[in-house]
Write a protein that holds these residues in place. Structure first.
Motif, mmCIF file in Angstrom:
data_model
loop_
_atom_site.group_PDB
_atom_site.id
_atom_site.type_symbol
_atom_site.label_atom_id
_atom_site.label_comp_id
_atom_site.label_asym_id
_atom_site.label_seq_id
_atom_site.Cartn_x
_atom_site.Cartn_y
_atom_site.Cartn_z
ATOM 1 N N VAL A 39 0.840 -1.200 0.000
ATOM 2 C CA VAL A 39 0.000 0.000 0.000
ATOM 3 C C VAL A 39 0.871 1.245 0.000
ATOM 4 O O VAL A 39 0.647 2.185 -0.774
ATOM 5 C CB VAL A 39 -0.946 0.014 1.233
ATOM 6 C CG1 VAL A 39 -1.694 1.328 1.338
ATOM 7 C CG2 VAL A 39 -1.908 -1.162 1.183
ATOM 8 N N LEU A 40 1.888 1.250 0.854
ATOM 9 C CA LEU A 40 2.782 2.399 0.937
ATOM 10 C C LEU A 40 3.583 2.573 -0.348
ATOM 11 O O LEU A 40 3.685 3.677 -0.880
ATOM 12 C CB LEU A 40 3.718 2.263 2.137
ATOM 13 C CG LEU A 40 4.708 3.408 2.352
ATOM 14 C CD1 LEU A 40 3.986 4.748 2.461
ATOM 15 C CD2 LEU A 40 5.566 3.146 3.575
ATOM 16 N N LEU A 41 4.123 1.484 -0.874
ATOM 17 C CA LEU A 41 4.897 1.565 -2.111
ATOM 18 C C LEU A 41 4.042 2.116 -3.251
ATOM 19 O O LEU A 41 4.493 2.960 -4.025
ATOM 20 C CB LEU A 41 5.466 0.195 -2.486
ATOM 21 C CG LEU A 41 6.563 -0.345 -1.569
ATOM 22 C CD1 LEU A 41 6.842 -1.811 -1.895
ATOM 23 C CD2 LEU A 41 7.816 0.485 -1.652
ATOM 24 N N SER A 42 2.813 1.666 -3.332
ATOM 25 C CA SER A 42 1.907 2.120 -4.385
ATOM 26 C C SER A 42 1.575 3.605 -4.228
ATOM 27 O O SER A 42 1.587 4.355 -5.203
ATOM 28 C CB SER A 42 0.631 1.281 -4.352
ATOM 29 O OG SER A 42 -0.266 1.724 -5.344
ATOM 30 N N ALA A 43 1.282 4.036 -3.012
ATOM 31 C CA ALA A 43 0.959 5.446 -2.773
ATOM 32 C C ALA A 43 2.137 6.340 -3.117
ATOM 33 O O ALA A 43 1.971 7.396 -3.747
ATOM 34 C CB ALA A 43 0.539 5.646 -1.314
ATOM 35 N N LEU A 44 3.335 5.922 -2.741
ATOM 36 C CA LEU A 44 4.527 6.726 -3.046
ATOM 37 C C LEU A 44 4.797 6.761 -4.547
ATOM 38 O O LEU A 44 5.181 7.800 -5.093
ATOM 39 C CB LEU A 44 5.739 6.178 -2.295
ATOM 40 C CG LEU A 44 5.690 6.340 -0.777
ATOM 41 C CD1 LEU A 44 6.825 5.561 -0.127
ATOM 42 C CD2 LEU A 44 5.754 7.810 -0.385
ATOM 43 N N ALA A 45 4.590 5.641 -5.213
ATOM 44 C CA ALA A 45 4.796 5.611 -6.664
ATOM 45 C C ALA A 45 3.790 6.524 -7.358
ATOM 46 O O ALA A 45 4.142 7.247 -8.297
ATOM 47 C CB ALA A 45 4.681 4.180 -7.182
ATOM 48 N N ASP A 46 2.540 6.527 -6.868
ATOM 49 C CA ASP A 46 1.522 7.411 -7.437
ATOM 50 C C ASP A 46 1.911 8.874 -7.252
ATOM 51 O O ASP A 46 1.681 9.696 -8.130
ATOM 52 C CB ASP A 46 0.159 7.164 -6.794
ATOM 53 C CG ASP A 46 -0.456 5.836 -7.197
ATOM 54 O OD1 ASP A 46 0.034 5.210 -8.166
ATOM 55 O OD2 ASP A 46 -1.425 5.419 -6.532
ATOM 56 N N ALA A 47 2.484 9.191 -6.118
ATOM 57 C CA ALA A 47 2.874 10.571 -5.823
ATOM 58 C C ALA A 47 4.009 11.047 -6.711
ATOM 59 O O ALA A 47 4.192 12.250 -6.909
ATOM 60 C CB ALA A 47 3.290 10.706 -4.360
#
Length: 94
Positions: A17-25
């Protein structure tokens, strides 16, 4: 140039979840020369972010972008804390 290297702590089951959110950012960041999101190779509860910006001001401005605010809101519930955070003065980006 302005650089940041930092780590975040997360429950291993929430690391995706964190990796995905950071990649989206990391999409469409004016003034960003490099934004690397990485899972720690040994610790499943650790995520690293390495950033290089044209200026410190460009980094600060990115935090006001709507998609960055949305990514921060998505990541906040799974972040347990923050580890190492270092400001750097990059001399080369490839």
């Amino acid at each position: 140039m302005y650089g940041l290297v930092g780590s975040m702590l997360v429950l291993p089951e929430n690391r995706g979840v964190l990796l995905s959110a950071l990649a989206d950012a990391s999409a469409d960041l004016p003034g960003c020369l490099s934004y690397v999101v990485a899972a720690d190779a040994e610790d499943p509860s650790l995520v690293w972010v390495t950033e290089v910006w044209e200026t410190k001001e460009a980094h600060a401005a990115s935090l006001e972008l709507d998609h960055v605010k949305e990514a921060i809101a998505a990541a906040k519930p799974v972040i347990l804390g923050f580890g190492t955070r270092v400001e750097t003065a990059p001399v080369s980006v490839r």
